[in-house]
Motif scaffolding. Sequence first.
Motif, PDB file in Angstrom:
ATOM      1  N   ALA A 291       0.809  -1.225   0.000  1.00 43.39           N
ATOM      2  CA  ALA A 291       0.000   0.000   0.000  1.00 43.39           C
ATOM      3  C   ALA A 291       0.844   1.278   0.000  1.00 43.39           C
ATOM      4  O   ALA A 291       0.531   2.217  -0.743  1.00 43.39           O
ATOM      5  CB  ALA A 291      -0.958  -0.011   1.189  1.00 43.39           C
ATOM      6  N   PRO A 292       1.920   1.360   0.798  1.00 43.60           N
ATOM      7  CA  PRO A 292       2.725   2.596   0.763  1.00 43.60           C
ATOM      8  C   PRO A 292       3.369   2.873  -0.590  1.00 43.60           C
ATOM      9  O   PRO A 292       3.658   4.032  -0.911  1.00 43.60           O
ATOM     10  CB  PRO A 292       3.804   2.352   1.836  1.00 43.60           C
ATOM     11  CG  PRO A 292       3.200   1.344   2.760  1.00 43.60           C
ATOM     12  CD  PRO A 292       2.376   0.462   1.868  1.00 43.60           C
ATOM     13  N   LEU A 293       3.582   1.820  -1.390  1.00 47.16           N
ATOM     14  CA  LEU A 293       4.203   2.024  -2.704  1.00 47.16           C
ATOM     15  C   LEU A 293       3.326   2.883  -3.610  1.00 47.16           C
ATOM     16  O   LEU A 293       3.831   3.614  -4.455  1.00 47.16           O
ATOM     17  CB  LEU A 293       4.459   0.668  -3.380  1.00 47.16           C
ATOM     18  CG  LEU A 293       5.493  -0.242  -2.722  1.00 47.16           C
ATOM     19  CD1 LEU A 293       5.564  -1.572  -3.458  1.00 47.16           C
ATOM     20  CD2 LEU A 293       6.864   0.420  -2.697  1.00 47.16           C
ATOM     21  N   SER A 294       1.995   2.803  -3.419  1.00 49.96           N
ATOM     22  CA  SER A 294       1.092   3.578  -4.265  1.00 49.96           C
ATOM     23  C   SER A 294       1.214   5.069  -3.993  1.00 49.96           C
ATOM     24  O   SER A 294       0.829   5.886  -4.838  1.00 49.96           O
ATOM     25  CB  SER A 294      -0.352   3.120  -4.058  1.00 49.96           C
ATOM     26  OG  SER A 294      -0.839   3.545  -2.794  1.00 49.96           O
ATOM     27  N   GLU A 295       1.715   5.444  -2.824  1.00 44.62           N
ATOM     28  CA  GLU A 295       1.875   6.863  -2.504  1.00 44.62           C
ATOM     29  C   GLU A 295       3.254   7.374  -2.905  1.00 44.62           C
ATOM     30  O   GLU A 295       3.546   8.570  -2.796  1.00 44.62           O
ATOM     31  CB  GLU A 295       1.640   7.072  -1.005  1.00 44.62           C
ATOM     32  CG  GLU A 295       0.342   6.441  -0.527  1.00 44.62           C
ATOM     33  CD  GLU A 295      -0.484   7.349   0.349  1.00 44.62           C
ATOM     34  OE1 GLU A 295       0.076   8.309   0.889  1.00 44.62           O
ATOM     35  OE2 GLU A 295      -1.692   7.087   0.466  1.00 44.62           O
TER      36      GLU A 295
END
Length: 208
Positions: free
Chosen positions: A70-74
């Motif tokens: 999930a953090p990769l999408s930001e």
Amino acid sequence: ENPRNWPRKKKWLATIIVSVYTFISPLASSIIAPAVTNMSENLHVTKQIEQSLTVSIFVLAWAICPLFVAPLSEVFGRRIVLNVAIVLMTIFNMACAGRPSAPGCGCAPGCAGAPPLSIGAGTMADLFNDKERNTALALYALGPTVGPVVAPIISGFIAENTTWRCVLWVLTIFNGVIAVLGCIFYRETYAPVLLQWKAARLRKETGN
């Protein structure tokens, strides 16, 4: 260029794509359940715990992978994470249909299916303000609700008339069609990443 300023049709196209991505993962999580007995006999899986893991390990992957994905999408944007996830899920489902081990048949696709579940709601927030978001979130929420209900009905019919491998091949074909359409039509929606791209483009054009 801000996704909240996009035309309504473009917003809803992105919403539908993400919603279908989110539908596939819960669908895949339970589609093998009616065929587990047939699969276990075919692969000589005799231990009850291994038979149970074939289904449950898929959901376990949902609990672990979002912590990292999930953090990769930001950082890199929603599009690349979601599209890579749906393509990997197609590949893993194809591998499971071809030559699986029973527990491993759920682990790898489960990891690939986790990003839409953890990123999808953020995508709705990218596209719609608080007043407009209700309908989009309702459509997005249908995937985790309807997927596990529809999957056993589909796979039960297929497994009864063919084999468990056909269940996974049908899933792979559906997954692949959605992956192709998503990679073609889905556009980046995360505003900070779009601003980074715009800044890079302006630096290149102006030399400043």
